[in-house]
Scaffold this active site. Structure first.
Site, PDB file in Angstrom:
ATOM      1  N   ASN A  36      -2.094   0.355   6.743  1.00  0.00           N
ATOM      2  CA  ASN A  36      -1.632  -0.924   7.290  1.00  0.00           C
ATOM      3  C   ASN A  36      -0.770  -1.739   6.315  1.00  0.00           C
ATOM      4  OD1 ASN A  36      -3.667  -1.746   5.620  1.00  0.00           O
ATOM      5  ND2 ASN A  36      -4.892  -2.759   7.184  1.00  0.00           N
ATOM      6  N   LYS A  70       0.822  -1.213   0.000  1.00  0.00           N
ATOM      7  CA  LYS A  70       0.000   0.000   0.000  1.00  0.00           C
ATOM      8  C   LYS A  70       0.864   1.276   0.000  1.00  0.00           C
ATOM      9  CE  LYS A  70      -4.023  -2.151   2.228  1.00  0.00           C
ATOM     10  NZ  LYS A  70      -5.055  -2.000   3.301  1.00  0.00           N
ATOM     11  N   TYR A 113     -12.228  -1.447  -4.057  1.00  0.00           N
ATOM     12  CA  TYR A 113     -12.819  -1.659  -2.734  1.00  0.00           C
ATOM     13  C   TYR A 113     -14.345  -1.539  -2.749  1.00  0.00           C
ATOM     14  CZ  TYR A 113      -8.443  -1.973  -0.055  1.00  0.00           C
ATOM     15  OH  TYR A 113      -7.245  -2.381   0.488  1.00  0.00           O
ATOM     16  N   GLU A 121      -9.880  -9.751  -7.925  1.00  0.00           N
ATOM     17  CA  GLU A 121      -8.809  -8.767  -7.687  1.00  0.00           C
ATOM     18  C   GLU A 121      -7.615  -8.980  -8.636  1.00  0.00           C
ATOM     19  OE1 GLU A 121      -8.014  -8.961  -3.487  1.00  0.00           O
ATOM     20  OE2 GLU A 121      -9.945  -8.058  -2.996  1.00  0.00           O
ATOM     21  N   HIS A 170      -2.204  -5.418   1.509  1.00  0.00           N
ATOM     22  CA  HIS A 170      -3.537  -5.989   1.266  1.00  0.00           C
ATOM     23  C   HIS A 170      -3.378  -7.438   0.842  1.00  0.00           C
ATOM     24  CE1 HIS A 170      -7.465  -6.741  -0.593  1.00  0.00           C
ATOM     25  NE2 HIS A 170      -6.772  -7.295  -1.566  1.00  0.00           N
TER      26      HIS A 170
HETATM   27  P1  ATP Z   1      -7.305  -5.770   3.101  1.00  0.00           P
HETATM   28  O1  ATP Z   1      -8.616  -6.011   2.411  1.00  0.00           O
HETATM   29  O2  ATP Z   1      -6.681  -4.417   2.758  1.00  0.00           O
HETATM   30  O3  ATP Z   1      -6.345  -6.897   2.948  1.00  0.00           O
HETATM   31  P2  ATP Z   1      -8.473  -6.629   5.560  1.00  0.00           P
HETATM   32  O4  ATP Z   1      -9.111  -7.693   4.751  1.00  0.00           O
HETATM   33  O5  ATP Z   1      -7.633  -7.039   6.726  1.00  0.00           O
HETATM   34  O6  ATP Z   1      -7.579  -5.689   4.671  1.00  0.00           O
HETATM   35  P3  ATP Z   1     -10.924  -5.133   5.401  1.00  0.00           P
HETATM   36  O7  ATP Z   1     -12.002  -5.271   6.414  1.00  0.00           O
HETATM   37  O8  ATP Z   1     -11.108  -5.797   4.074  1.00  0.00           O
HETATM   38  O9  ATP Z   1      -9.543  -5.599   6.084  1.00  0.00           O
HETATM   39  O10 ATP Z   1     -10.673  -3.585   5.203  1.00  0.00           O
HETATM   40  C1  ATP Z   1     -10.010  -3.111   4.039  1.00  0.00           C
HETATM   41  C2  ATP Z   1      -9.076  -2.003   4.435  1.00  0.00           C
HETATM   42  O11 ATP Z   1      -9.835  -0.906   4.916  1.00  0.00           O
HETATM   43  C3  ATP Z   1      -8.124  -2.325   5.602  1.00  0.00           C
HETATM   44  O12 ATP Z   1      -6.980  -3.017   5.232  1.00  0.00           O
HETATM   45  C4  ATP Z   1      -7.795  -0.945   6.103  1.00  0.00           C
HETATM   46  O13 ATP Z   1      -6.821  -0.312   5.265  1.00  0.00           O
HETATM   47  C5  ATP Z   1      -9.123  -0.240   5.942  1.00  0.00           C
HETATM   48  N1  ATP Z   1      -9.927  -0.323   7.165  1.00  0.00           N
HETATM   49  C6  ATP Z   1     -10.548  -1.414   7.678  1.00  0.00           C
HETATM   50  N2  ATP Z   1     -11.193  -1.145   8.809  1.00  0.00           N
HETATM   51  C7  ATP Z   1     -10.988   0.182   9.040  1.00  0.00           C
HETATM   52  C8  ATP Z   1     -11.383   1.099  10.058  1.00  0.00           C
HETATM   53  N3  ATP Z   1     -12.168   0.707  11.070  1.00  0.00           N
HETATM   54  N4  ATP Z   1     -10.965   2.375   9.947  1.00  0.00           N
HETATM   55  C9  ATP Z   1     -10.204   2.790   8.922  1.00  0.00           C
HETATM   56  N5  ATP Z   1      -9.789   1.981   7.914  1.00  0.00           N
HETATM   57  C10 ATP Z   1     -10.166   0.698   7.980  1.00  0.00           C
HETATM   58 MG    MG Z   2     -10.177  -7.251   2.960  1.00  0.00          MG
END
Ligand code: ATP
Ligand code: MG
Length: 138
Positions: free
Chosen positions: A113, A10, A50, A127, A116
């Site tokens: 974070n 990211k 997303y 994706e 992804h």
């Molecule tokens: P990713 O899809 O990026 O691998 P993930 O599957 O662990 O991450 P998701 O629930 O799919 O988490 O959320 C997608 C992304 O949205 C997260 O990686 C993070 O960058 C962001 N995100 C998730 N929850 C929050 C939150 N509560 N506040 C802000 N950003 C968030």
């Molecule tokens: Mg995710």
């Protein structure tokens, strides 16, 4: 079973010059890198990626962040690649991520974070197809 997943380094991690370290970890864990590209997503492209999260309160902020700078997208291959990469990434929130995971080591917040990973075979297929043509993945 050999499987493929989509990984993204990211903008927060690319900006801090962590891409090489993360790619080294990916290879060290035994993944094959089947495709890789650096690109700077537009806001619209980030929203498309997303789309499943469009009703979530963090959608606007997340897509702003994901289009704020270049990312590196990769197709990783390994036995059980989807679960294996998510385990290596750690929990979404770095405060909850296990020691030694990408997010524990490199994430700055639940949003910024570092990486992804696809979460299931159907999302992995969508994706990978979002970023790579079939001819690049033979
Ligand atoms: P990713 O899809 O990026 O691998 P993930 O599957 O662990 O991450 P998701 O629930 O799919 O988490 O959320 C997608 C992304 O949205 C997260 O990686 C993070 O960058 C962001 N995100 C998730 N929850 C929050 C939150 N509560 N506040 C802000 N950003 C968030
Ligand atoms: Mg995710």
């Amino acid at each position: 079973m050999t499987e493929r997943t989509l990984a993204i380094i990211k903008p927060d991690a690319v900006e801090r010059h962590l891409a090489g370290t993360i790619i080294q970890r990916i290879e060290g864990e035994g993944f094959q890198i089947r495709a890789m590209r650096r690109l700077h997503l537009s806001k619209t492209q980030a929203e498309g990626f997303y789309a499943v999260h469009r009703e979530r309160p963090f959608f606007a902020s997340l897509t702003e962040f994901m289009s704020s700078g270049p990312v590196i997208v990769l197709v990783l291959e390994a036995p059980d690649a989807i679960k294996k990469w998510r385990t290596l990434m750690g929990a979404t929130d770095p405060a909850k991520a296990d020691a030694g995971t990408m997010r524990k080591e490199f994430a700055q917040s639940i949003e910024r974070n570092a990486t992804h990973g696809s979460d299931a075979p159907d999302t992995a297929a969508y994706e990978m197809g979002y970023f790579f043509a079939g001819v690049e993945l033979v």
